[in-house]
Write a protein that holds these residues in place. Structure first.
Motif, PDB file in Angstrom:
ATOM      1  N   SER A 110      -3.843   4.288  -1.020  1.00  8.71           N
ATOM      2  CA  SER A 110      -2.828   3.095  -1.487  1.00  8.71           C
ATOM      3  C   SER A 110      -2.173   2.725  -0.278  1.00  8.71           C
ATOM      4  O   SER A 110      -1.759   3.271   0.538  1.00  8.71           O
ATOM      5  CB  SER A 110      -1.979   3.542  -2.511  1.00  8.71           C
ATOM      6  N   LYS A 111      -2.270   1.288  -0.103  1.00 12.99           N
ATOM      7  CA  LYS A 111      -1.490   0.668   0.908  1.00 12.99           C
ATOM      8  C   LYS A 111      -0.449  -0.396   0.412  1.00 12.99           C
ATOM      9  O   LYS A 111      -0.867  -1.027  -0.640  1.00 12.99           O
ATOM     10  CB  LYS A 111      -2.467  -0.086   1.728  1.00 12.99           C
ATOM     11  N   ASN A 112       0.667  -0.684   1.080  1.00  9.75           N
ATOM     12  CA  ASN A 112       1.551  -1.901   0.620  1.00  9.75           C
ATOM     13  C   ASN A 112       0.953  -3.195   1.111  1.00  9.75           C
ATOM     14  O   ASN A 112      -0.106  -3.296   1.774  1.00  9.75           O
ATOM     15  CB  ASN A 112       2.832  -1.382   1.393  1.00  9.75           C
ATOM     16  N   LYS A 113       2.043  -4.046   0.824  1.00  8.18           N
ATOM     17  CA  LYS A 113       1.292  -5.510   1.052  1.00  8.18           C
ATOM     18  C   LYS A 113       1.233  -5.707   2.597  1.00  8.18           C
ATOM     19  O   LYS A 113       0.670  -6.561   3.142  1.00  8.18           O
ATOM     20  CB  LYS A 113       2.308  -6.740   0.384  1.00  8.18           C
ATOM     21  N   ASN A 114       2.167  -4.948   3.456  1.00  9.33           N
ATOM     22  CA  ASN A 114       2.331  -5.308   4.933  1.00  9.33           C
ATOM     23  C   ASN A 114       0.969  -4.245   5.463  1.00  9.33           C
ATOM     24  O   ASN A 114       1.041  -4.325   6.743  1.00  9.33           O
ATOM     25  CB  ASN A 114       3.562  -4.868   5.422  1.00  9.33           C
TER      26      ASN A 114
END
Length: 579
Positions: free
Chosen positions: A512-516
């Motif tokens: 999973s990745k953040n928006k940045n």
């Protein structure tokens, strides 16, 4: 087919029509006559008709022989049927036990039963029940009397040389209810006996009858030219063909079509085969799993003088060889060695199992378990609060003792308050013990476990399983079929498609990745991830001969499928495995 009930039960009339046999058309009791009368009755009283037609005996329990009436009774019990019409009482039942049960259910659920042309529903009282019971028993006696008369008449006709078993056997026809040979099929009866006596099987006899356009009995009804195998077996056991006709304990003569010596010889062979046990001659890891391209299971051919190794072979070509059919379009033109094929599929399965991220995750959850929603710190804070409440209860208990022994409180009040205090103290102590157990459990889970190493060791243990029974048990859990798609003349290899029950082939870990664009992490700084499903089909690849060294290839069974030559390590591993 399940009955469909109408939405307006109070204005719907369920017209129940029944006959005992398909030939019951006399006396105005056919299904069409009952249906027409019921519809006319509904029009006369303004109800919407819902017709139910059924064939079934009224002398037997309706649950055994009348599924539609059983559904109707279910609707009565569920309250969705309120009005029922029957042509006469015997259409409902002739079985006295059912008659009382039906009446009780209709009375309990407020059902109006209309009989014949009477526009007044049946009254549910003890007099009606008594009369109906007497009528039902009289009807039962009448039916039994009719059956006795019918049997007596049939026995008399049989003694006069008539055939009384329904349709005539194959090779005969009825003239004046007596058996006479049928010219177009009588010779085929003897041919069937001679073919079986000469060693032909019933499927071969079936094929011979088909290619000669010999129709089976009841062809006019079924419109199917294929002789049922059961019919052929019945022909081989029928004593009519040697001139003996039986009806119960009576014996009569009829035209003979087969010599008694051939009949006795065939009878002995049939009884000998019937007594043989169907032992499994050949078993394999992929038996029932390995199939041709169209889904037909492949057969195992055992070892014999001209065959050193057991083979998986195409069932279609077996039928052609045994002359059960003329041709086949199956793409499997070559058989496969059983042992080598078993090893290849097993090793492919173990490789997929070890590489599967889904299986790894299951191993991890099994050994480490699910993460606790609470930290040790939060649980310790809860223990502190519970301990504080427990100390407060102890202080209150001391205050109670002080007041009681100072004669400021009567004994009854003191005992009631002490009992309440003790109960609450025990409850808090139990909660504290549970919270401490949670801490011990979390600390145990936090202990380092190399779950990945455990997973790979389990994979190697799978590969080392040698028992076919254990292997089949594991394969049946993960693989539902293996299809042989085609055979390459260039590489001399088969292409196999392995179908898994769950999509674990090439499944992946997706972080999973953040928006940045940075990785999302949990409270302990570990990357969050999820398992992305793979596919459930695996095709074994083909390798050309020229890509392998000739002297080495001769040591490898032709069924070994190796990945492309650029994967040098994989090629060397496969070579070492079979050297």
């Amino acid at each position: 087919m399940k009955l469909r009930f109408k939405d307006n039960p109070n204005r719907t009339m369920y017209i129940y029509c029944r006959v005992s046999t398909s030939g019951q058309e006399k006396g105005g009791s056919s299904l069409d006559v009952q249906k027409e009368r019921g519809i006319q009755f509904c029009k006369s009283i303004g109800f919407e008709p819902c017709v139910i037609t059924e064939q079934g005996s009224g002398m037997k329990p309706y649950l055994e022989v009348r599924p539609k009436f059983s559904d109707l009774m279910d609707g009565i019990q569920d309250g969705v049927v309120k009005n029922v019409w029957i042509d006469d009482e015997t259409r409902l039942t002739r079985y006295d036990m059912d008659q009382q049960l039906i009446h009780v259910e209709m009375k309990k659920n407020g059902v109006s039963l209309y009989v014949g042309t009477s526009k007044t529903p049946k009254e549910w009282d003890w007099v009606t029940d008594l009369v109906d019971t007497i009528i039902t028993k009289v009807n039962q006696n009448q039916i039994k009397t009719q059956v006795r008369k019918s049997n007596r008449s049939k026995r008399r006709l049989f003694s006069e040389g008539k055939y009384m078993k329904g349709d005539p056997p194959f090779g005969y026809k009825l003239e004046g209810k007596s058996l006479v040979p049928r010219e177009d099929t009588r010779d085929w009866v003897e041919k069937i006996y001679r073919m079986y006596d000469d060693g032909k099987t019933t499927p071969q006899i079936q094929h011979e009858l088909l290619i000669n356009n010999i129709p089976p009995p009841r062809y006019e009804i079924s419109n199917n030219m294929v002789f049922p195998l059961e019919t052929i077996v019945n022909i081989l056991n029928n004593k009519n063909y040697i001139g003996i006709d039986t009806y119960g304990d009576l014996v009569n003569e009829c035209p003979k079509l087969v010599d008694k010596k051939i009949f006795d010889s065939v009878k002995m062979k049939v009884s000998r085969k019937k007594g043989q046990k169907s032992n499994v001659k050949h078993d394999g890891l992929l038996k029932g799993i390995l199939k041709c391209g169209d889904g037909t299971p492949m057969k195992i051919e055992g070892v014999k003088k001209s065959r050193k190794n057991p083979l998986y072979s195409c069932s279609h070509r077996q039928r052609v060889y045994k002359k059960r059919c003329n041709h086949t379009n199956c793409s499997v033109t070559k058989s496969m060695r059983q042992y080598e094929t078993d090893e290849i599929i097993w090793n492919h399965f173990v490789d997929v199992w070890k590489d599967s991220k889904t299986i790894r995750q299951k191993t991890k959850e099994e050994l480490i378990g699910n993460r606790s929603r609470y930290s040790i710190r939060s649980i310790n804070n809860r223990i502190k609060r519970l301990t504080k409440d427990l100390e407060s209860l102890h202080d209150r208990r001391l205050e109670l003792d002080k007041r009681y022994y100072s004669n400021e409180m009567v004994k009854e009040t003191y005992e009631i308050l002490c009992e309440s205090n003790t109960g609450k103290s025990n409850e808090l102590s139990e909660k504290i013990s549970k919270e401490k157990f949670k801490i011990d459990n979390i600390r145990e889970k936090q202990r380092w476990i190399d779950w990945l190493d455990v997973h790979f060791k389990r994979g190697e243990n799978l590969r080392e399983i040698s028992s076919m029974k254990e292997r089949k048990k594991v394969l049946s859990e993960y693989i539902h079929e293996v299809r042989c798609l085609d055979y390459s003349e260039e590489s001399k290899q088969h292409k196999l498609n392995i179908g898994f029950r769950i999509p674990i082939i090439n499944d992946k870990i997706v972080y999973s990745k953040n928006k940045n664009g940075s990785f999302s992490r949990d409270k302990k700084g570990r990357k969050k991830y999820e398992i992305k499903e793979g596919v459930d089909k695996l095709n074994t690849p083909l390798t050309l001969h020229k890509l392998l060294h000739g002297y080495r290839f001769r040591k490898i069974p032709r069924l070994v499928h190796i990945t492309s030559s650029k994967n040098g390590n994989m090629v060397r591993q496969q070579l070492q495995r079979y050297n």
